[in-house]
Design a protein around this motif. Structure first.
Motif, short mmCIF file in Angstrom:
data_model
loop_
_atom_site.label_atom_id
_atom_site.label_comp_id
_atom_site.label_asym_id
_atom_site.label_seq_id
_atom_site.Cartn_x
_atom_site.Cartn_y
_atom_site.Cartn_z
N GLU A 45 0.82 -1.20 0.00
CA GLU A 45 0.00 0.00 0.00
C GLU A 45 0.87 1.26 0.00
O GLU A 45 1.89 1.34 0.68
CB GLU A 45 -0.92 0.01 1.22
CG GLU A 45 -1.89 -1.16 1.28
CD GLU A 45 -1.27 -2.41 1.88
OE1 GLU A 45 -0.13 -2.32 2.39
OE2 GLU A 45 -1.90 -3.48 1.81
N THR A 197 -5.00 -13.69 -1.16
CA THR A 197 -6.31 -13.08 -0.94
C THR A 197 -7.42 -14.12 -0.79
O THR A 197 -8.46 -13.83 -0.20
CB THR A 197 -6.67 -12.10 -2.08
OG1 THR A 197 -6.81 -12.84 -3.30
CG2 THR A 197 -5.60 -11.03 -2.26
N TRP A 200 -7.55 -14.80 2.79
CA TRP A 200 -8.13 -13.69 3.54
C TRP A 200 -9.61 -13.47 3.23
O TRP A 200 -10.29 -12.77 3.95
CB TRP A 200 -7.31 -12.41 3.33
CG TRP A 200 -6.29 -12.37 4.40
CD1 TRP A 200 -5.01 -12.85 4.37
CD2 TRP A 200 -6.48 -11.88 5.72
NE1 TRP A 200 -4.40 -12.70 5.58
CE2 TRP A 200 -5.28 -12.09 6.44
CE3 TRP A 200 -7.55 -11.28 6.38
CZ2 TRP A 200 -5.12 -11.74 7.77
CZ3 TRP A 200 -7.40 -10.92 7.71
CH2 TRP A 200 -6.19 -11.15 8.39
N TRP A 258 -4.80 -8.16 -6.66
CA TRP A 258 -5.20 -7.41 -5.47
C TRP A 258 -5.37 -5.93 -5.77
O TRP A 258 -6.30 -5.29 -5.29
CB TRP A 258 -4.18 -7.65 -4.38
CG TRP A 258 -4.39 -6.92 -3.09
CD1 TRP A 258 -3.48 -6.13 -2.45
CD2 TRP A 258 -5.57 -6.89 -2.27
NE1 TRP A 258 -4.00 -5.63 -1.28
CE2 TRP A 258 -5.30 -6.08 -1.14
CE3 TRP A 258 -6.82 -7.48 -2.38
CZ2 TRP A 258 -6.22 -5.83 -0.14
CZ3 TRP A 258 -7.76 -7.24 -1.38
CH2 TRP A 258 -7.47 -6.43 -0.28
N GLN A 262 -8.90 -3.78 -5.35
CA GLN A 262 -9.01 -2.56 -4.57
C GLN A 262 -9.54 -1.40 -5.42
O GLN A 262 -10.31 -0.56 -4.94
CB GLN A 262 -7.65 -2.18 -3.98
CG GLN A 262 -7.16 -3.15 -2.91
CD GLN A 262 -5.76 -2.79 -2.45
OE1 GLN A 262 -5.60 -2.07 -1.47
NE2 GLN A 262 -4.76 -3.28 -3.16
N ILE A 273 -15.03 -5.63 0.04
CA ILE A 273 -13.89 -6.54 0.02
C ILE A 273 -13.82 -7.17 1.41
O ILE A 273 -13.91 -6.46 2.42
CB ILE A 273 -12.56 -5.82 -0.29
CG1 ILE A 273 -12.47 -5.46 -1.78
CG2 ILE A 273 -11.37 -6.69 0.10
CD1 ILE A 273 -11.17 -4.76 -2.16
N ASN A 275 -11.40 -8.72 3.89
CA ASN A 275 -9.95 -8.78 4.03
C ASN A 275 -9.55 -8.12 5.34
O ASN A 275 -10.33 -8.11 6.29
CB ASN A 275 -9.28 -8.11 2.82
CG ASN A 275 -7.91 -8.68 2.52
OD1 ASN A 275 -6.95 -8.38 3.21
ND2 ASN A 275 -7.81 -9.50 1.48
N THR A 277 -7.89 -4.68 7.60
CA THR A 277 -8.10 -3.23 7.63
C THR A 277 -7.04 -2.47 6.84
O THR A 277 -7.26 -1.29 6.52
CB THR A 277 -8.11 -2.72 9.08
OG1 THR A 277 -6.97 -3.23 9.78
CG2 THR A 277 -9.37 -3.15 9.80
N TRP A 278 -5.92 -3.12 6.51
CA TRP A 278 -4.93 -2.46 5.66
C TRP A 278 -5.49 -2.14 4.27
O TRP A 278 -4.94 -1.33 3.53
CB TRP A 278 -3.69 -3.35 5.52
CG TRP A 278 -3.99 -4.75 5.10
CD1 TRP A 278 -4.25 -5.21 3.85
CD2 TRP A 278 -4.10 -5.88 5.97
NE1 TRP A 278 -4.52 -6.56 3.86
CE2 TRP A 278 -4.42 -6.99 5.16
CE3 TRP A 278 -3.95 -6.07 7.34
CZ2 TRP A 278 -4.60 -8.28 5.68
CZ3 TRP A 278 -4.12 -7.34 7.86
CH2 TRP A 278 -4.44 -8.42 7.04
N THR A 279 -6.61 -2.77 3.93
CA THR A 279 -7.26 -2.52 2.64
C THR A 279 -7.67 -1.05 2.52
O THR A 279 -7.69 -0.50 1.41
CB THR A 279 -8.50 -3.42 2.49
OG1 THR A 279 -8.12 -4.79 2.71
CG2 THR A 279 -9.11 -3.30 1.12
N GLY A 282 -4.91 0.82 0.94
CA GLY A 282 -4.77 0.48 -0.47
C GLY A 282 -5.83 1.12 -1.34
O GLY A 282 -5.55 1.64 -2.42
N VAL A 283 -7.08 1.11 -0.86
CA VAL A 283 -8.19 1.67 -1.63
C VAL A 283 -8.08 3.20 -1.69
O VAL A 283 -8.23 3.80 -2.76
CB VAL A 283 -9.54 1.24 -1.03
CG1 VAL A 283 -10.69 1.96 -1.73
CG2 VAL A 283 -9.71 -0.27 -1.15
#
Length: 434
Positions: A45, A197, A200, A258, A262, A273, A275, A277-279, A282-283
């Motif tokens: 990210e 993924t 996850w 991935w 995102q 998504i 997955n 919380t780091w998503t 990324g988003v």
């Protein structure tokens, strides 16, 4: 005569001055030798990388004799790379780990510095030190954030589908998936081209059921104390729910990586998504204006079961064999400060473990804080794994889930049968109890 003496005196004075100037020019000016700290990480990210860059730049500003080489590695190959470097005695000065269990071999072979008595640990919220502490009380990493396992959703996409609030039961979850698809929005973004993924996509369900059973079921499976067929944490139901929601993922998920998954959420083309919380980082790196929220994966039809899993495990490790370990300790002291913690929350869009920092630093986390953290609807999964330590078993698990996704019937019993057979071939079952 006086004039002659004056001329000689002036000449000698000029000569002496010239000699002084010449000697000043030839005296070398000592410069501190610049040293480079090598730091390997697995952050994909943009916000996480920005935190590392800004934090290390701040350190270099305060300590000009040091510079950094920051090397990012794909998460799927990360630990394999570290082990290869350890074998060749080419470990970096600093590196990241996700949890102590997966890094025990690096700790045993002396590639992790004991941080137990470092003063900067007093700046860390004590609740989040358990995830970096071994059974004997030694601390091996500086934790950095509180990671959650759940669902990241696009609030604008939900509003377009007429969904007024996130689901708290499995039945509501499926209804919301249907509502999203009805208005042309992909309900769940899946980036299975990156195989991690897939794990996850079931991790939130798997963790919640391990916690509900108060059991490290994956460790029991790995050791041969139980089997998939024995269904100790209702793994059959976990697979069944996975199969039910696979009909709502984007087309060709194995052709989607991935980053693309995102992007679907960032653009509002997908609603959710499943997955970590780091998503959020990324988003939002792809669309800072993304209107995101977080909710607990509703694995049952009892709303009280919908709790958000939060934990802090792993973090920054110093190579105990590094010639720069004293400088690396100074780096950790800086990274444990509120100054760098604020940089972290601002850029990585994640909850910091540093004392005194707010939980509502980003709109996405306001909902998490109000709905789950402040109401006590969370659980700690710092001692619960999402992966098998044995890499051969891990590959078998990923391959079985991949086959399950590709199977148009999503045959639960067949998947479980093949998992048990493959695991039995690899590990020797033992009969001890935990």
């Amino acid at each position: 005569m006086k004039l002659r003496l004056m001329v000689i005196s002036v000449a000698m004075s000029l000569l002496f001055t010239a000699c002084q100037k010449q000697s000043t020019l030839v005296v070398p000016i000592s410069q501190p030798k610049q040293q480079t700290l090598v730091w390997i990480h697995h952050f994909d990210e943009e916000g996480a990388r920005k935190w590392l860059e800004l934090g290390t730049q701040l350190f270099t500003k305060k300590h000009p004799s040091y510079t950094f080489t920051l090397t990012g590695v794909d998460g799927g190959n990360y630990m394999s790379l570290l082990r290869t470097r350890a074998i060749s005695n080419n470990m970096p000065d600093m590196y990241m780990i996700d949890n102590l269990e997966s890094a025990q071999d690096l700790i045993r072979t002396g590639y992790a510095l004991d941080l137990t008595h470092q003063p900067f640990l007093s700046q860390i919220d004590e609740r989040f030190l358990s995830g970096v502490k071994s059974a004997d009380g030694q601390i091996w990493a500086l934790p950095i954030d509180v990671n959650g396992a759940g669902v990241i959703y696009n609030k604008d996409a939900f509003a377009k589908a007429g969904i007024q609030h996130p689901p708290t039961t499995w039945a509501q979850f499926i209804e919301d998936c249907a509502a999203l698809r009805k208005v042309g929005i992909v309900p769940i973004a899946a980036g299975y081209k990156d195989s991690w993924t897939i794990l996850w996509d079931i991790a939130a369900d798997l963790l919640a059921n391990q916690h509900a059973a108060a059991r490290n079921w994956m460790a029991d499976i790995e050791a041969g104390r139980t089997s998939f067929a024995e269904d100790g944490i209702h793994f059959k139901d976990i697979l069944k729910r996975f199969g039910e929601r696979l009909t709502y993922v984007n087309a060709e998920p194995f052709e989607t990586d991935w980053i693309q998954a995102q992007l679907l959420l960032a653009q509002g083309k997908a609603g959710m998504i499943i997955n970590g919380t780091w998503t959020v980082d990324g988003v939002k790196s792809k669309n800072p204006a993304s209107n995101l929220g977080l909710f607990a994966f509703p694995y049952s039809n009892d709303p009280d079961d919908a709790k958000f899993g939060l934990k802090s495990t792993g973090g920054i490790v110093i190579n105990a064999k590094s010639p720069n370990k004293e400088a690396a300790l100074q780096v950790l002291e800086l990274f444990a400060s509120k100054e760098v913690g604020t940089i972290f929350q601002t850029n990585k869009k994640a909850l910091s473990v540093i004392k005194g920092l707010p939980n509502d630093f980003d709109p996405t986390y306001v909902e998490l804080n109000d709905t789950y953290i402040q109401t006590g609807k969370t659980y700690d999964w710092s001692r619960l794994p999402t992966d098998f330590l044995n890499q051969d078993l891990q590959k078998v698990f990923i391959n079985a889930l991949t086959k399950f996704v590709l199977d148009p019937n999503h045959n639960v019993n067949l998947c479980i049968k093949e998992l048990d057979q493959a695991f039995d071939r690899i590990r020797k079952p033992i009969n001890d109890s935990r």
